[in-house]
Design an enzyme around this catalytic site. Structure first.
Site, short mmCIF file in Angstrom:
data_model
loop_
_atom_site.label_atom_id
_atom_site.label_comp_id
_atom_site.label_asym_id
_atom_site.label_seq_id
_atom_site.Cartn_x
_atom_site.Cartn_y
_atom_site.Cartn_z
N SER A 104 0.80 -1.22 0.00
CA SER A 104 0.00 0.00 0.00
C SER A 104 0.83 1.27 0.00
CB SER A 104 -0.96 0.00 1.19
OG SER A 104 -0.27 -0.22 2.40
N HIS A 147 1.31 4.54 4.38
CA HIS A 147 0.44 5.24 3.45
C HIS A 147 0.90 6.68 3.25
CE1 HIS A 147 -3.36 2.47 3.63
NE2 HIS A 147 -2.23 1.80 3.51
#
Length: 206
Positions: A125, A175
């Site tokens: 991610s 992230h």
């Protein structure tokens, strides 16, 4: 822009880096399901901050290619499938893979720096958010000439960031670190003058 109409053969031909990354992630996921082999991959591949402190630095890279379960790898690879091709087409193969890998690495380094030693993480991610960040840089450069791009990209970035804080068991540092890294790399790579220069060089090469 993010609507994929290519068949399998066209997709792999036009976007070889994205296709290769998707294949690698799924292959490694299948390997993690195998008795014995899967356990070894997890033991030596997952990012565990305490082990990185002991010098196992490769974990900030290997963890990018490991996933918890099928839904985890599917969601990340579906995001790469949708959003990766356009960036690979705009930035080119070498610059795209640089954005992807460095964003993931920076996200994992941020995880190491800002979480405690017992923290463990895995997943692509951070690299995916790097793609979002690079598109954010493209929006910055084209904010006056391509306002529709801003209307398309910014909601994706904003919603992704909001969901980062709303969902459980999400690596916030990966992230956000990946997003920032992708944005900074995008500022370097995606300046309109650079893109124009690359295209001229490509045409001249033909």
């Amino acid at each position: 822009m993010f609507s994929r109409t290519e068949n399998f053969k066209q997709y792999t031909k036009y976007y070889p880096i994205v296709s290769t990354l998707i294949a690698i992630n799924f292959i490694i996921y299948v390997l993690t399901l195998l008795p014995g082999v899967g356990k070894l991959i997890e033991i030596y591949g997952v990012q565990v901050n305490a082990f990185i402190q002991q010098g196992e630095w490769w974990r900030v890279i290997s963890a990018m290619f490991l996933h918890v379960d099928f839904s985890h790898v599917f969601f990340n690879m579906f995001s790469l499938f949708l959003f990766g091709p356009e960036l690979e087409k705009i930035a080119g193969k070498a610059r795209f893979i640089t954005i992807y890998l460095l964003s993931g690495i920076v996200g994992n380094i941020a995880t190491y720096l800002f979480s405690d030693s017992s923290y463990a993480s895995l997943g692509a991610s951070g690299a995916i958010f790097g793609i979002f960040g690079a598109f954010g840089a493209l929006v910055f450069y084209t904010r006056r000439t391509m306002p529709m791009l801003r209307k398309l990209i910014l909601p994706i970035i904003i919603i992704s960031v909001i969901m980062t804080f709303l969902q459980q068991n999400v690596n916030v540092y990966a992230h956000l670190g990946g997003l920032v890294a992708g944005f900074l790399l995008g500022l370097i790579y995606l300046h309109p003058n650079r893109i124009l220069s690359w295209r001229k060089q490509k045409m001249a090469g033909k």
